[in-house]
Design a protein around this motif. Structure first.
Motif, PDB file in Angstrom:
ATOM      1  N   VAL A 558       0.846  -1.188   0.000  1.00 62.15           N
ATOM      2  CA  VAL A 558       0.000   0.000   0.000  1.00 62.15           C
ATOM      3  C   VAL A 558       0.883   1.240   0.000  1.00 62.15           C
ATOM      4  CG1 VAL A 558      -1.846   1.232   1.185  1.00 62.15           C
ATOM      5  CG2 VAL A 558      -1.747  -1.260   1.289  1.00 62.15           C
ATOM      6  N   MET A 559       0.570   2.188  -0.876  1.00 64.01           N
ATOM      7  CA  MET A 559       1.424   3.355  -1.058  1.00 64.01           C
ATOM      8  C   MET A 559       0.681   4.642  -0.737  1.00 64.01           C
ATOM      9  SD  MET A 559       4.267   2.019  -1.981  1.00 64.01           S
ATOM     10  CE  MET A 559       5.160   3.483  -2.509  1.00 64.01           C
ATOM     11  N   GLU A 560       1.446   5.669  -0.415  1.00 64.83           N
ATOM     12  CA  GLU A 560       0.868   6.996  -0.219  1.00 64.83           C
ATOM     13  C   GLU A 560       0.161   7.430  -1.495  1.00 64.83           C
ATOM     14  OE1 GLU A 560       2.370  11.603   0.571  1.00 64.83           O
ATOM     15  OE2 GLU A 560       3.730   9.908   0.924  1.00 64.83           O
ATOM     16  N   GLY A 561      -1.043   7.982  -1.343  1.00 66.62           N
ATOM     17  CA  GLY A 561      -1.823   8.423  -2.495  1.00 66.62           C
ATOM     18  C   GLY A 561      -2.805   7.390  -2.996  1.00 66.62           C
ATOM     19  N   ASP A 562      -2.702   6.127  -2.516  1.00 69.76           N
ATOM     20  CA  ASP A 562      -3.672   5.103  -2.898  1.00 69.76           C
ATOM     21  C   ASP A 562      -5.063   5.467  -2.387  1.00 69.76           C
ATOM     22  OD1 ASP A 562      -2.072   3.399  -4.324  1.00 69.76           O
ATOM     23  OD2 ASP A 562      -1.615   2.081  -2.638  1.00 69.76           O
ATOM     24  N   LEU A 563      -6.075   4.955  -3.048  1.00 68.13           N
ATOM     25  CA  LEU A 563      -7.447   5.101  -2.587  1.00 68.13           C
ATOM     26  C   LEU A 563      -7.836   3.848  -1.807  1.00 68.13           C
ATOM     27  CD1 LEU A 563      -9.146   6.531  -5.804  1.00 68.13           C
ATOM     28  CD2 LEU A 563      -8.253   7.801  -3.856  1.00 68.13           C
ATOM     29  N   VAL A 564      -8.370   4.040  -0.598  1.00 67.89           N
ATOM     30  CA  VAL A 564      -8.771   2.904   0.232  1.00 67.89           C
ATOM     31  C   VAL A 564     -10.184   3.140   0.729  1.00 67.89           C
ATOM     32  CG1 VAL A 564      -6.422   2.407   0.979  1.00 67.89           C
ATOM     33  CG2 VAL A 564      -7.842   3.934   2.349  1.00 67.89           C
ATOM     34  N   LEU A 565     -10.906   2.044   0.975  1.00 69.15           N
ATOM     35  CA  LEU A 565     -12.234   2.137   1.551  1.00 69.15           C
ATOM     36  C   LEU A 565     -12.132   2.119   3.067  1.00 69.15           C
ATOM     37  CD1 LEU A 565     -14.364  -0.254  -0.691  1.00 69.15           C
ATOM     38  CD2 LEU A 565     -14.182   2.228  -0.817  1.00 69.15           C
ATOM     39  N   SER A 566     -13.051   2.791   3.725  1.00 65.76           N
ATOM     40  CA  SER A 566     -13.069   2.782   5.185  1.00 65.76           C
ATOM     41  C   SER A 566     -13.452   1.397   5.683  1.00 65.76           C
ATOM     42  CB  SER A 566     -14.069   3.811   5.710  1.00 65.76           C
ATOM     43  OG  SER A 566     -15.392   3.412   5.387  1.00 65.76           O
ATOM     44  N   GLU A 567     -13.148   1.100   6.927  1.00 62.48           N
ATOM     45  CA  GLU A 567     -13.461  -0.202   7.509  1.00 62.48           C
ATOM     46  C   GLU A 567     -14.952  -0.463   7.513  1.00 62.48           C
ATOM     47  OE1 GLU A 567     -11.700  -0.648  11.326  1.00 62.48           O
ATOM     48  OE2 GLU A 567      -9.656  -0.331  10.619  1.00 62.48           O
ATOM     49  N   ASP A 568     -15.767   0.582   7.566  1.00 64.23           N
ATOM     50  CA  ASP A 568     -17.216   0.411   7.580  1.00 64.23           C
ATOM     51  C   ASP A 568     -17.711  -0.265   6.314  1.00 64.23           C
ATOM     52  OD1 ASP A 568     -17.273   1.679   9.984  1.00 64.23           O
ATOM     53  OD2 ASP A 568     -17.786   3.643   9.152  1.00 64.23           O
ATOM     54  N   ASN A 569     -16.978  -0.114   5.213  1.00 62.74           N
ATOM     55  CA  ASN A 569     -17.437  -0.631   3.925  1.00 62.74           C
ATOM     56  C   ASN A 569     -16.831  -1.977   3.544  1.00 62.74           C
ATOM     57  OD1 ASN A 569     -19.087   1.642   3.186  1.00 62.74           O
ATOM     58  ND2 ASN A 569     -17.193   2.790   2.927  1.00 62.74           N
ATOM     59  N   VAL A 570     -15.862  -2.471   4.299  1.00 64.67           N
ATOM     60  CA  VAL A 570     -15.215  -3.730   3.926  1.00 64.67           C
ATOM     61  C   VAL A 570     -15.135  -4.737   5.058  1.00 64.67           C
ATOM     62  CG1 VAL A 570     -13.839  -2.718   2.083  1.00 64.67           C
ATOM     63  CG2 VAL A 570     -12.934  -2.752   4.400  1.00 64.67           C
ATOM     64  N   GLY A 571     -15.547  -4.407   6.245  1.00 63.54           N
ATOM     65  CA  GLY A 571     -15.478  -5.360   7.354  1.00 63.54           C
ATOM     66  C   GLY A 571     -14.303  -5.096   8.265  1.00 63.54           C
ATOM     67  N   GLU A 572     -14.465  -5.479   9.522  1.00 66.25           N
ATOM     68  CA  GLU A 572     -13.467  -5.172  10.542  1.00 66.25           C
ATOM     69  C   GLU A 572     -12.156  -5.918  10.345  1.00 66.25           C
ATOM     70  OE1 GLU A 572     -15.226  -5.951  14.273  1.00 66.25           O
ATOM     71  OE2 GLU A 572     -16.749  -4.389  14.125  1.00 66.25           O
ATOM     72  N   ASN A 573     -12.219  -7.129   9.770  1.00 59.35           N
ATOM     73  CA  ASN A 573     -11.025  -7.978   9.689  1.00 59.35           C
ATOM     74  C   ASN A 573     -10.209  -7.747   8.420  1.00 59.35           C
ATOM     75  OD1 ASN A 573     -11.757  -9.247  12.138  1.00 59.35           O
ATOM     76  ND2 ASN A 573     -13.137 -10.643  11.039  1.00 59.35           N
ATOM     77  N   SER A 574     -10.602  -6.807   7.599  1.00 61.23           N
ATOM     78  CA  SER A 574      -9.902  -6.577   6.339  1.00 61.23           C
ATOM     79  C   SER A 574      -8.614  -5.795   6.591  1.00 61.23           C
ATOM     80  CB  SER A 574     -10.791  -5.794   5.375  1.00 61.23           C
ATOM     81  OG  SER A 574     -11.960  -6.518   5.079  1.00 61.23           O
ATOM     82  N   SER A 575      -7.530  -6.245   5.947  1.00 56.43           N
ATOM     83  CA  SER A 575      -6.268  -5.529   6.056  1.00 56.43           C
ATOM     84  C   SER A 575      -6.301  -4.316   5.139  1.00 56.43           C
ATOM     85  CB  SER A 575      -5.112  -6.444   5.659  1.00 56.43           C
ATOM     86  OG  SER A 575      -5.175  -6.736   4.269  1.00 56.43           O
ATOM     87  N   LEU A 576      -5.315  -3.429   5.292  1.00 59.31           N
ATOM     88  CA  LEU A 576      -5.250  -2.237   4.457  1.00 59.31           C
ATOM     89  C   LEU A 576      -5.083  -2.623   2.989  1.00 59.31           C
ATOM     90  CD1 LEU A 576      -5.406   0.786   4.967  1.00 59.31           C
ATOM     91  CD2 LEU A 576      -2.913   0.859   4.985  1.00 59.31           C
ATOM     92  N   ASN A 577      -4.328  -3.703   2.731  1.00 55.91           N
ATOM     93  CA  ASN A 577      -4.150  -4.170   1.351  1.00 55.91           C
ATOM     94  C   ASN A 577      -5.486  -4.495   0.697  1.00 55.91           C
ATOM     95  OD1 ASN A 577      -1.410  -3.931   1.503  1.00 55.91           O
ATOM     96  ND2 ASN A 577      -0.993  -6.097   1.791  1.00 55.91           N
ATOM     97  N   ASP A 578      -6.386  -5.129   1.467  1.00 56.22           N
ATOM     98  CA  ASP A 578      -7.677  -5.547   0.921  1.00 56.22           C
ATOM     99  C   ASP A 578      -8.608  -4.373   0.659  1.00 56.22           C
ATOM    100  OD1 ASP A 578      -6.756  -8.112   1.243  1.00 56.22           O
ATOM    101  OD2 ASP A 578      -7.670  -8.374   3.202  1.00 56.22           O
ATOM    102  N   ARG A 579      -8.285  -3.218   1.212  1.00 56.84           N
ATOM    103  CA  ARG A 579      -9.167  -2.068   1.092  1.00 56.84           C
ATOM    104  C   ARG A 579      -8.780  -1.135  -0.045  1.00 56.84           C
ATOM    105  NH1 ARG A 579      -8.339  -0.067   7.001  1.00 56.84           N
ATOM    106  NH2 ARG A 579      -9.100   1.894   6.099  1.00 56.84           N
TER     107      ARG A 579
END
Length: 688
Positions: A558-579
């Motif tokens: 995961v890099m600076e400037g990437d777009l990620v989804l908040s935990e609310d939209n992907v589940g509590e157990n999701s890593s940053l990579n998965d978002r």
């Protein structure tokens, strides 16, 4: 199809796209017959569709299902808005404010009381009504108009500088007009609707704006929803207000604007701290409700919708719909479905057809069976299906003729296969769109047509659409004749009846001509869902290339400037990579703030496209864009080694595989809009 996926003539292939893992992989043949590739839809309740009743519910993990195609609304209203990753900090998610009901107000017995800050029950009905009655492009434009009105109001806009109304076009059916009026006012209380010569016009509701000067926007929003719902014995309460002069102004405003419909009174109430206060209660006058048509009468006059499970073999979904619409005497646009399914496979999917009774659908069973289709679970339903309205798909796949990679002599084949499967099970796969999205193996792929439409090259798009394949069947003979002669009428006579799309387009071309305007009218003659299909194919191609560039540039980190989804939209157990997500290009999305974002702009410029190009008003095409996960994972995976012999297939018990007879049976689930062929490519490390 052993080892290599048939590649189109345009270079849109998965072979040039990077992969997630670095295991060795293996070779094999996929889709040697339709029975080797079976796809079964999983409905929203987690049940497998089948030839009889739906089977046992199954779980696909915590990650929410992504839509099958670009979202029908602009991202600010429906898509989870991704956040830009900035160093070690992730910004908080954008959420609409939530409001708790005011305590201390007790509704009268036998009545329903709506307190400011709470919406009336049944709030999702208006969304379903709009989806079922409005063309997708019109729905998109309506949502954009609503967003603009609110934005302009918030910024004290000059009314003369912006459009003051939006037309839904003519709606001939009186019942549909009534349903649309109600649905729009319930979803957007700050808008008003009027009918002019069967045309529905949507405008800003100035009453809402004026009321917002007296009460909160939240109260105004809920009050106007209450007014439009007209629920019998219902009441509405504004928030407690200790200012007598202010209450007097609210009484006066409501009486002046809505006095024929409702009446207001002030009542003493107790707040959470036990303090006495005064609130304005609004109720309907009895005579006003007596004019409202009973709900039962409305229900009886609704359009007919029939739901069913479609089993098809060696047919594209849109091709199957063309057959069905021809047999039933309805338009292809009268069919709705949750997603496009593979052609070279046996697939089971849910469908709904409008204006056809269950009895009529049963009558064509023997006829469509000759075309490779069967229908099951036929039943009446209330409305159509939406793209992405499913939990996922289940796959049962046989990979035959198993062999190691040509340069791999270091391990046992069975070990190699197990290693590959377990690796992808753990690490996931890059969520590319599969080659069937683009018409793999065809001389012209769908993304080329989509690009021509986006560039408003209407004549070129028609020529691409009618480019024949190398076979000499009647359909390709007709296409070849058309390109040589420009004789639309003569080509019509050569095409079989089930080629509904082609015939619609040719009839329009015969009437309006083969110039730019005539070709534009031709494209407008086919259903919107089919027009937008080509644009989405182009957007999918760009996404594939962007995802490949992202992995080649940054890997899985995961890099600076990437777009990620908040935990609310992907589940509590999701890593940053998965978002991490990448945008499907459109006019209302944001791009990563790193090299990937720069790549997007350069890539679109190469095709002559800018952000505004994703609105093609001449074709009623409006592509706001959405966001798609880079990584996806397999669910409920199981696999077995098989041995082919003359007596059939049996489970391979030995530790060593007989390569000349070995096969692999894979069974797994994927989220919506994920491609099993893409997952297999990651496992096997070869194009299939």
């Amino acid at each position: 199809m052993s080892g290599v996926w048939p590649r189109g003539r345009t270079g849109t292939m998965l072979g040039v796209l990077s992969m997630r893992s670095n295991h060795a992989g293996f070779q094999g043949s996929v889709k040697t017959s339709a029975n080797d590739f079976i796809v079964t839809e999983i409905d929203t309740l987690g049940r497998l569709l089948s030839e009889s009743t739906a089977k046992t519910p199954r779980a696909l993990g915590d990650t929410p299902a992504a839509p099958e195609s670009c979202c029908p609304q602009s991202p600010c209203r429906s898509c989870p808005e991704p956040l830009e990753l900035r160093r070690e900090e992730v910004l908080g998610p954008f959420n609409s404010p939530s409001h708790a009901p005011v305590e201390g107000l007790s509704p009268a017995k036998g009545s329903t009381e709506h307190v400011a800050g709470t919406a009336p029950e049944g709030g999702h009905h208006e969304v379903g009504t709009l989806d079922s009655l409005l063309d997708e492009s019109v729905n998109e434009l309506l949502n954009q108009f609503a967003c603009n009105i609110k934005d302009w109001w918030d910024s004290e806009y000059d009314p003369a500088a912006h459009p003051t109304e939006f037309s839904l076009g003519p709606v001939l059916d009186k019942r549909n007009r009534a349903d649309l009026h109600s649905a729009i006012r319930q979803k957007f209380p700050f808008l008003m609707t009027v009918t002019k010569n069967n045309e529905i016009l949507v405008k800003a509701n100035t009453d809402y704006k004026q009321l917002c000067q007296l009460v909160s926007e939240e109260e105004a929003f809920d009050f106007l929803k209450f007014l439009d719902a007209k629920l019998e014995n219902s009441k509405f309460s504004f928030k407690p207000d200790g200012n007598k002069e202010h209450r007097k102004a609210v009484h006066h405003f409501v009486s002046q604007k809505f006095g024929k419909l409702v009446e207001t009174k002030s009542f003493s109430v107790t707040d959470l701290n036990g303090q006495q206060n005064v609130a304005i209660i609004v109720r309907f006058r009895e005579k006003s409700l007596s004019r409202k048509r009973p709900a039962a009468d409305c229900q009886e006059k609704q359009d007919i919708y029939t739901g069913f499970t479609l089993r098809k073999e060696n047919l594209e979904t849109l091709e199957a719909i063309s057959y069905l619409s021809s047999e039933l005497g309805v338009l292809p646009s009268d069919f709705s479905y949750t997603g496009i399914k593979d052609k070279k496979a046996i697939t089971y999917q849910a469908m709904v057809v409008k204006k056809v009774t269950p009895e009529r659908l049963k009558e064509i069973g023997s006829t469509i069976e000759k075309k490779g289709m069967k229908v099951y679970n036929i039943h009446s339903v209330c409305q159509h299906l939406r793209l992405g309205q499913l939990k996922g798909n289940h796959f049962d796949i046989i990979v035959r003729d198993l062999k190691p990679q040509s340069n791999d002599f270091s391990a046992d084949l069975k070990e190699r296969i197990s290693e590959a499967i377990e690796n992808v099970k753990t690490k996931g796969f890059v969520n590319y769109f599969g080659p069937q999205r683009f018409g793999h193996g065809q001389n012209v792929q769908t993304d080329q047509i989509g690009l021509a439409l986006l560039n408003e090259e209407m004549v070129k798009a028609v020529k691409l659409f009618f480019t024949p394949e190398d076979t000499d069947d009647p359909v390709n003979q007709a296409k070849r004749y058309f390109l040589q002669s420009d004789d639309a009428k003569g080509t019509l006579a050569m095409l079989p009846e089930f080629k509904v799309r082609e015939k619609m387009l040719l009839r329009a071309l015969n009437r309006y001509g083969l110039h730019h305007e005539g070709c534009t009218r031709g494209w407008l003659s086919i259903p919107h869902s089919m027009r937008i299909f080509y644009v989405h194919a182009y957007c999918s191609k760009i996404w594939n290339e962007a995802a490949s560039f992202r992995f080649m540039t940054y890997g899985s980190k995961v890099m600076e400037g990437d777009l990620v989804l908040s935990e609310d939209n992907v589940g509590e157990n999701s890593s940053l990579n998965d978002r991490v997500v990448l945008p499907m290009v459109g006019h209302s999305i944001k791009y990563p703030n790193n090299k990937v974002g720069q790549w997007y702009h350069e890539r679109l410029a190469k095709d002559g496209l800018q952000t505004c190009s994703f609105r093609v008003s001449a074709l009623q095409l409006n592509t706001p864009g959405c966001y798609r996960h880079i990584l996806k994972y397999i669910h409920n995976l199981s696999y077995h080694f098989l041995e082919d012999n003359e007596k059939g297939i049996k489970t391979e018990e030995d530790s060593h595989l007989n390569e000349s007879k070995a096969s692999l049976l894979l069974s797994f689930d994927l989220d919506p809009s994920c491609y099993a062929t893409v997952c297999l490519r990651e496992i096997m490390k070869c194009d299939l």
